[in-house]
Design an enzyme around this catalytic site. Structure first.
Site, PDB file in Angstrom:
ATOM      1  N   GLU A   1     -37.399  12.481  -1.236  1.00 31.09           N
ATOM      2  CA  GLU A   1     -37.557  13.936  -1.160  1.00 31.09           C
ATOM      3  C   GLU A   1     -37.521  14.508  -2.582  1.00 31.09           C
ATOM      4  O   GLU A   1     -36.744  14.064  -3.423  1.00 31.09           O
ATOM      5  CB  GLU A   1     -36.411  14.510  -0.328  1.00 31.09           C
ATOM      6  CG  GLU A   1     -36.409  16.011  -0.173  1.00 31.09           C
ATOM      7  CD  GLU A   1     -35.156  16.508   0.540  1.00 31.09           C
ATOM      8  OE1 GLU A   1     -35.228  17.545   1.210  1.00 31.09           O
ATOM      9  OE2 GLU A   1     -34.102  15.848   0.411  1.00 31.09           O
TER      10      GLU A   1
ATOM     11  N   LYS B   1     -41.147  18.955   7.041  1.00 26.91           N
ATOM     12  CA  LYS B   1     -39.805  18.846   7.609  1.00 26.91           C
ATOM     13  C   LYS B   1     -39.619  19.834   8.754  1.00 26.91           C
ATOM     14  O   LYS B   1     -39.817  21.042   8.586  1.00 26.91           O
ATOM     15  CB  LYS B   1     -38.779  19.107   6.501  1.00 26.91           C
ATOM     16  CG  LYS B   1     -37.334  18.878   6.895  1.00 26.91           C
ATOM     17  CD  LYS B   1     -36.423  19.098   5.686  1.00 26.91           C
ATOM     18  CE  LYS B   1     -34.960  18.838   6.000  1.00 26.91           C
ATOM     19  NZ  LYS B   1     -34.096  19.040   4.810  1.00 26.91           N
TER      20      LYS B   1
ATOM     21  N   CYS C   1     -33.940  13.865   4.975  1.00 27.22           N
ATOM     22  CA  CYS C   1     -32.593  14.250   4.544  1.00 27.22           C
ATOM     23  C   CYS C   1     -31.739  14.768   5.701  1.00 27.22           C
ATOM     24  O   CYS C   1     -31.261  14.013   6.529  1.00 27.22           O
ATOM     25  CB  CYS C   1     -32.696  15.278   3.412  1.00 27.22           C
ATOM     26  SG  CYS C   1     -31.157  15.540   2.482  1.00 27.22           S
TER      27      CYS C   1
END
Length: 595
Positions: free
Chosen positions: A327, A387, A441
């Site tokens: 990321e 995301k 994440c």
């Protein structure tokens, strides 16, 4: 007033109410806290004497809860003392056992929550000060207080360890869902990546493993209480039945985990494999402004990829099929910056494989998305994932005007837009296309993220993450444990690519085959199996959690119905309207049997 009542007082009260012919057990069957012995006319009174406030005062209970919270913290990475989670649940069960009020349960739960979350989450405030860290810990401790209330009430039903475990999972589910999407960090299941209960993840997921921990700890504690109370009361003749039940409950989770050994579960045979390389380029400096030198971060990841390409040409490294960047590896969008695009293209061509690039994309509405691009050499981007679950107070700020009043750092929160669509990207490879599931994440903490990827056809999972904003704290190890848990839960290999560490390559059984340090450049490479079959946990999805929640709520309703003498008849016609019933309720309230 004392929580205990002696036998002569009970008899006197019964005579005054005209209930002399009723058994004290019958009077109190709605308020019995544990499975009290029923072999004598005053056995429930003896139980109350042992487990009531005289045996375990509130201050002692709170102290036990504090120790339980610290024990639970010690079970989590990087310590990984998985057995401490079981001990923690046992201590918390003891702290909540006995005829105590619901508000006492709330206090005990709150103390546990503070003792657990405050040492677990200091990474929240490493660069923004202690206020967000302490505030979040207090909010999460409120959920633990709700658990205390729920457990105190439902543990009045038969088999208290079962209701203790159900209450625990129910409040974990609530905390993981509400508000702002929830905060799943610190679920008991994530402490077990080195423990023997981990195989249960493949059948019942995180709710099942959390329940097994709570049930094991609670059942052992219950066995101790039952044996101790009856020895003290001189009632050893009736120990066998409750002791046997406690032993059976304690062994349910471990026996199931033993039956679900990796050899037993490995029916999901991989028909093929893929060579994967994870690149950790590192960042120029620590702190919230790590991406102020965005070009330097990109250059670091290009440099490490070129090193891998040199090793492949020299014959000292295997040719990768897929290269995974983390990321924020290129916060300079390669779709709008020609220099960044050229760097990534050169790296992909040199290493001879597509690169999964973590970047930021600005959309037509002016809001960015946290994006993964599949960059295939001169072909450029061929697939994209945005995301889905964006992080509150980081990637966006809920109630911005309100929270901005409490910290100047609030203005640094982004305004990211959550992505939509599939949770996988399809990566062209030398041996054919590889379907890769993405959980960026924060997303890996949520059950629904990895499940959605596997449901969409993912054969391996990829977790790009950036932990540079949390410094050299435990956060990265706690997040890595979640990735290990997901590997077992869904029977998939997992590639964790972190900007500054810890990066790792995880086998489907949860073991780590390759791992980097923190804040150091690294290249991790390994051949991973491509699985396609689904585990039981993947198929069941959220069903175990919702079943547990429904059963817990049902148990609460039963207890409350007994407490308040609910009736479907006309007002005043129910049992609760009789003077005798009012006397029962008043006496029970004075003893502290009800909340």
């Amino acid at each position: 007033m004392s929580d205990t009542v002696n036998d002569s007082d009970t008899a006197d009260n019964a005579d005054k109410r005209g209930d002399a012919g009723r058994s004290p057990v019958a009077v109190d069957e709605s308020t019995t806290t544990l499975d009290a012995p029923s072999d004598g006319p005053h056995s429930d009174r003896r139980w109350s004497t042992v487990t009531g406030s005289r045996w375990l005062p509130l201050l002692l209970r709170a102290g036990l809860a504090l120790l339980a919270g610290v024990a639970m913290w010690s079970a989590f990475p990087p310590r990984n003392w998985w057995f401490m989670a079981v001990i923690s649940m046992g201590m918390l069960f003891l702290a909540l056992a006995g005829p105590i009020r619901a508000r006492a349960g709330a206090l005990i739960g709150f103390v546990f929550g503070l003792a657990f979350f405050i040492p677990l989450l200091p990474w929240i405030g490493v660069y923004v000060g202690p206020l967000p860290w302490i505030a979040l810990s207090i909010v999460l401790a409120v959920y633990s207080a709700l658990f205390g209330v729920c457990a105190v009430l439902t543990m009045r039903l038969p088999c208290p360890p079962v209701w203790f475990a159900l209450s625990w999972v129910t409040l974990e589910a609530l905390r993981s869902s509400f508000p702002f999407g929830g905060f799943p960090w610190g679920r008991a299941a994530f402490s077990q990546v080195d423990g023997p209960l981990l195989p249960l993840a493949s059948v019942l997921g995180a709710p099942g493993v959390s329940a097994a921990i709570a049930l094991l700890g609670g059942a052992v504690a219950w066995l101790v209480v039952v044996l101790g109370s009856r020895v003290i009361c001189g009632d050893t003749g009736s120990v066998a039945r409750p002791a046997a039940i406690a032993v059976v409950l304690a062994l349910v989770g471990p026996i199931a985990a033993i039956a679900l050994t990796p050899d037993t579960l490995d029916r999901n045979v991989a028909s093929s494999s893929v060579q994967v390389a994870a690149i950790q380029g590192n960042v120029p400096r620590l702190g919230l402004d790590f991406n102020a030198q965005r070009r330097a971060v990109l250059d670091n990841h290009v440099r490490e990829t070129m090193r891998l390409a040199d090793a492949v040409r020299a014959g000292s490294a295997e040719q990768p099929d897929v290269v995974a960047w983390p990321e924020n590896a290129s916060d300079i969008s390669p779709l709008t910056n020609a220099d960044a695009a050229q760097e990534i293209t050169d790296a992909s061509i040199s290493v001879g494989a597509p690169i999964l690039v973590g970047t930021l994309m600005m959309n037509s509405d002016g809001r960015p998305t946290n994006t993964v691009l599949v960059w295939d050499g001169a072909h450029g981007p061929v697939a994209r994932y945005d995301k889905h679950i964006v992080q509150p107070f980081g990637e966006y700020l809920p109630w911005r005007p309100f929270f901005s009043m409490f910290s100047s750092y609030a203005s640094m929160a982004g305004n990211f837009r959550p992505g939509t669509g599939s949770s996988v990207v399809r990566v062209p490879g030398r041996s054919g296309e590889v379907t890769v599931g993405v959980s960026t994440c924060w997303e890996i903490a949520f059950d629904r993220s990895a499940k959605a990827a596997v449901d969409d056809g993912a054969r391996i999972l990829y977790v790009p993450t950036n932990n540079a904003t949390f410094g050299k704290t435990d956060m990265t190890y706690q997040q890595l444990a979640m990735s290990q848990f997901r590997a077992v839960e869904h029977g998939r290999a997992v590639v964790v690519a972190a900007t500054s560490g810890v990066s790792a390559i995880i086998e489907p059984d949860g073991s780590i085959s390759r791992e980097s340090g923190v804040f150091t450049p690294a290249v991790l490479a390994d051949r991973l199996p491509l699985h396609s079959a689904k585990t039981v946990a993947t198929v069941l999805g959220a069903w175990p959690r919702w079943i547990i929640v429904v059963v817990t709520v049902g148990g609460l309703l039963v207890v409350l119905a007994r407490r308040y003498r609910f009736t479907l008849g006309p007002r005043g016609a129910g049992v609760g309207a009789t003077p005798a019933a009012k006397g029962d309720a008043r006496e029970s309230e004075e003893r502290g049997d009800n909340g």
